[in-house]
Design an enzyme around this catalytic site. Structure first.
Site, PDB file in Angstrom:
ATOM      1  N   HIS A 265      -1.509  -8.199  -2.587  1.00 40.31           N
ATOM      2  CA  HIS A 265      -0.297  -8.834  -3.142  1.00 40.31           C
ATOM      3  C   HIS A 265      -0.268  -8.519  -4.633  1.00 40.31           C
ATOM      4  CE1 HIS A 265       2.975 -11.526  -3.518  1.00 40.31           C
ATOM      5  NE2 HIS A 265       2.399 -12.693  -3.345  1.00 40.31           N
ATOM      6  N   HIS A 304       5.541  -1.786   1.680  1.00 34.80           N
ATOM      7  CA  HIS A 304       5.983  -3.157   1.456  1.00 34.80           C
ATOM      8  C   HIS A 304       6.436  -3.739   2.778  1.00 34.80           C
ATOM      9  CE1 HIS A 304       8.105  -6.553  -0.307  1.00 34.80           C
ATOM     10  NE2 HIS A 304       7.400  -6.317  -1.381  1.00 34.80           N
ATOM     11  N   ASP A 360       4.160  -2.423  -7.939  1.00 35.00           N
ATOM     12  CA  ASP A 360       2.851  -2.318  -8.572  1.00 35.00           C
ATOM     13  C   ASP A 360       2.421  -0.892  -8.883  1.00 35.00           C
ATOM     14  OD1 ASP A 360       2.104  -5.013  -8.748  1.00 35.00           O
ATOM     15  OD2 ASP A 360       1.826  -5.066  -6.585  1.00 35.00           O
TER      16      ASP A 360
HETATM   17  N1  ACO Z   1      -1.278   3.255   2.521  1.00 31.77           N
HETATM   18  C1  ACO Z   1      -1.452   3.868   3.714  1.00 31.77           C
HETATM   19  N2  ACO Z   1      -0.893   3.431   4.859  1.00 31.77           N
HETATM   20  C2  ACO Z   1      -0.157   2.319   4.807  1.00 31.77           C
HETATM   21  C3  ACO Z   1       0.063   1.626   3.595  1.00 31.77           C
HETATM   22  C4  ACO Z   1      -0.519   2.132   2.426  1.00 31.77           C
HETATM   23  N3  ACO Z   1      -0.345   1.533   1.263  1.00 31.77           N
HETATM   24  N4  ACO Z   1       0.851   0.553   3.830  1.00 31.77           N
HETATM   25  C5  ACO Z   1       1.103   0.577   5.145  1.00 31.77           C
HETATM   26  N5  ACO Z   1       0.498   1.630   5.734  1.00 31.77           N
HETATM   27  C6  ACO Z   1       0.587   2.034   7.132  1.00 31.77           C
HETATM   28  C7  ACO Z   1      -0.287   1.143   8.013  1.00 31.77           C
HETATM   29  O1  ACO Z   1      -1.583   1.660   8.138  1.00 31.77           O
HETATM   30  C8  ACO Z   1       0.490   1.155   9.300  1.00 31.77           C
HETATM   31  O2  ACO Z   1       0.253   2.396   9.914  1.00 31.77           O
HETATM   32  P1  ACO Z   1       0.127   2.474  11.545  1.00 31.77           P
HETATM   33  O3  ACO Z   1       1.501   2.117  12.040  1.00 31.77           O
HETATM   34  O4  ACO Z   1      -0.286   3.882  11.802  1.00 31.77           O
HETATM   35  O5  ACO Z   1      -0.919   1.465  11.927  1.00 31.77           O
HETATM   36  C9  ACO Z   1       1.948   1.158   8.860  1.00 31.77           C
HETATM   37  O6  ACO Z   1       1.927   1.797   7.577  1.00 31.77           O
HETATM   38  C10 ACO Z   1       2.550  -0.237   8.750  1.00 31.77           C
HETATM   39  O7  ACO Z   1       1.790  -0.979   7.801  1.00 31.77           O
HETATM   40  P2  ACO Z   1       1.426  -2.522   7.872  1.00 31.77           P
HETATM   41  O8  ACO Z   1       0.051  -2.729   7.305  1.00 31.77           O
HETATM   42  O9  ACO Z   1       1.689  -3.032   9.253  1.00 31.77           O
HETATM   43  O10 ACO Z   1       2.498  -3.147   6.888  1.00 31.77           O
HETATM   44  P3  ACO Z   1       2.500  -4.621   6.296  1.00 31.77           P
HETATM   45  O11 ACO Z   1       3.925  -4.971   6.147  1.00 31.77           O
HETATM   46  O12 ACO Z   1       1.641  -5.534   7.109  1.00 31.77           O
HETATM   47  O13 ACO Z   1       1.799  -4.438   4.893  1.00 31.77           O
HETATM   48  C11 ACO Z   1       1.472  -4.116   2.588  1.00 31.77           C
HETATM   49  C12 ACO Z   1       2.499  -4.389   3.694  1.00 31.77           C
HETATM   50  C13 ACO Z   1       0.334  -5.163   2.658  1.00 31.77           C
HETATM   51  C14 ACO Z   1       2.165  -4.246   1.238  1.00 31.77           C
HETATM   52  C15 ACO Z   1       0.898  -2.686   2.804  1.00 31.77           C
HETATM   53  O14 ACO Z   1       1.920  -1.735   2.737  1.00 31.77           O
HETATM   54  C16 ACO Z   1      -0.218  -2.373   1.801  1.00 31.77           C
HETATM   55  O15 ACO Z   1      -1.374  -2.695   2.049  1.00 31.77           O
HETATM   56  N6  ACO Z   1       0.132  -1.714   0.662  1.00 31.77           N
HETATM   57  C17 ACO Z   1      -0.852  -1.437  -0.374  1.00 31.77           C
HETATM   58  C18 ACO Z   1      -1.089  -2.677  -1.217  1.00 31.77           C
HETATM   59  C19 ACO Z   1       0.065  -2.961  -2.157  1.00 31.77           C
HETATM   60  O16 ACO Z   1       0.557  -2.051  -2.841  1.00 31.77           O
HETATM   61  N7  ACO Z   1       0.470  -4.238  -2.215  1.00 31.77           N
HETATM   62  C20 ACO Z   1       1.535  -4.685  -3.105  1.00 31.77           C
HETATM   63  C21 ACO Z   1       2.742  -5.063  -2.327  1.00 31.77           C
HETATM   64  S1  ACO Z   1       4.028  -5.543  -3.419  1.00 31.77           S
HETATM   65  C22 ACO Z   1       3.561  -7.107  -3.884  1.00 31.77           C
HETATM   66  O17 ACO Z   1       2.907  -7.820  -3.215  1.00 31.77           O
HETATM   67  C23 ACO Z   1       3.969  -7.510  -5.188  1.00 31.77           C
END
Ligand code: ACO
Length: 426
Positions: A265, A304, A360
């Protein structure tokens, strides 16, 4: 005409009608349908597809990359408003008139000082305490100084405590920062605006007045506006959840700070810099991207839950990076970040999952250029988000539909077992 969804249990032929309103069905309406004798429920870890409240504060269209506070586009607010003006909008629903804004700024200025005993609390933390932990503990501790905030039904008391917290948050954050640097605290200066005063409390040395570059003050305003609210994200959900049991706003915001601290987050911008540093130079990017695609690494600052398009905040911050670097000099990691973004945006893995840069991805680079250590990045997020948390808190505690948050679980543990005395356990 009410739209109705019919749900039929194939095995028994039982059928229920679910009225559809605002694109949703009531989860409790499912209780009418029994499956193997048990009322039907939904399973939704992470609330992917579950609305938990009505809210009139922030609107997001994740597919189109739109973010609006009370109907105003965040791009317009970032271009024309100040943070305090935006905070007023979030809390009151309307942009202030010039007179209302002047009164509001004055009120916030009057609440900048911290209680003396809070300094003692801060002094008691270890020298290397994480500023987010200090912020979380101190925010909760405010309740001990302002127990009147317990009566959240009293409008005047609620308004007073909201102003107190918005006024004190930058002071608290700056004190946490200076504590980590073993530097004496700098008291608020009432002659400065909100962001200028914050920069002064952070960076003032022996000079009588702290002269900040107006372009840096403006960059801070813009970053604060962009982080002010983001509807039902993890930390806001924590605030609302804690509010649902009848808590004061300090306890609720403290819960929000805790949730924001997580690297998925608000902690993501700190993680982005770490990632960029590990990559080191553009020629290392293909190897890193390959590791992401193998599932061994996560691309921090990408993806996201709601945005399936470019995060509009990331677009604005990307532009602000150039302005800030004009003043501070270019951070060499910018080249790595830009190249990484270019490669990812043209890669099938990221495109098919609709993974774009989020707020971010570039914010850490600006914070570092401004002289903040990575541990402070999430604190810089928490200060402006306080307005959003408080607006959401206010909406939550005045919501006639509010019920204490209490999700269901699907129990997967052992069935009933006979108790075994300790002497008989293997
Ligand atoms: N890098 C690589 N792969 C990713 C990423 C990433 N940053 N984010 C999502 N994916 C992939 C997942 O592995 C998944 O792949 P799959 O379908 O093959 O299993 C698919 O994309 C869907 O991802 P989820 O994890 O189900 O998405 P969710 O909505 O649960 O997660 C999150 C969102 C937590 C923001 C995620 O994208 C992440 O971890 N990003 C990196 C951390 C980040 O930048 N957080 C800041 C968010 S903005 C904020 O909070 C202010």
């Amino acid at each position: 005409m009410t739209e109705v969804l019919k749900l039929c249990h194939e095995a028994t032929g039982d059928e229920i009608s679910l009225p559809v309103s605002e694109g949703t069905v009531r989860a409790t309406d499912l209780l009418q349908l029994k499956v193997r004798g048990e009322p039907l429920a939904t399973f939704d870890p992470g609330f992917f597809n579950t609305a938990v409240c009505h809210s009139a504060i922030t609107y997001i269209d994740g597919d189109e990359g739109v973010l609006q506070y009370r109907g105003y586009r965040v791009e317009d607010l970032a271009e024309n408003s100040t943070y305090l003006e935006t905070a007023y909008l979030l809390l009151n629903g309307e942009l202030p008139t010039a007179g209302q804004l002047a009164d509001w700024e004055q009120t916030i200025t009057e609440h900048r000082q911290l209680p003396d005993k809070l300094r003692i609390l801060l002094n008691g933390f270890p020298y290397d305490a994480h500023p987010m932990s200090m912020l979380m503990a101190s925010t909760a501790a405010f309740f001990t100084f302002y127990p009147d905030s317990q009566d959240y039904t009293d409008l005047a008391s609620r308004a007073l405590n909201i102003a107190r917290l918005i006024g004190k948050m930058p002071t608290l954050a700056a004190f946490c920062y200076r504590k980590g640097k073993a530097k004496p605290y700098v008291d608020p200066d009432d002659s400065y605006g909100y962001c200028h005063n914050f920069l002064a409390m952070l960076f003032k040395q022996a000079e009588r007045k702290y002269a900040a570059d107006p372009r840096l003050i403006r960059a801070m305003e813009v970053l604060f506006i962009l982080h002010a609210d983001h509807e039902q994200n993890c930390s806001t959900n924590a605030v609302r959840s804690v509010a649902s049991s009848g808590n004061d706003l300090y306890t609720c915001v403290s819960a929000g700070v805790g949730a924001l601290h997580g690297p998925l987050h608000g902690g993501a911008n700190e993680a982005v810099l770490k990632m960029l540093r590990e990559i080191g130079s553009p020629d290392q990017i293909p190897e890193f991207v390959a590791a992401v695609k193998r599932g061994e690494r996560r691309m921090m600052g990408f993806g996201h839950r709601v945005y399936k398009n470019y995060d509009p905040r990331a677009k604005i911050i990307r532009k602000a990076v150039a302005d800030v670097f004009d003043i501070t000099g270019v951070n060499p990691l910018l080249r790595v970040a830009q190249e990484l973004e270019k490669i990812a945006l043209n890669d099938e893995y990221f495109a098919s999952r609709k993974l774009y840069p989020n707020v971010d991805f570039y914010s850490g680079l600006i914070y570092e250029a401004l002289g903040f250590p990575p541990q402070m990045f999430t604190v810089l997020f928490a200060i402006p988000r306080t307005a959003g948390w408080l607006a959401q808190y206010q909406e939550c505690v005045t919501d006639p539909e509010l019920r204490i948050a209490r999700p269901k679980q699907i129990y997967t543990g052992a069935g009933h077992r006979s108790y075994v005395p300790i002497a008989e356990r293997g």
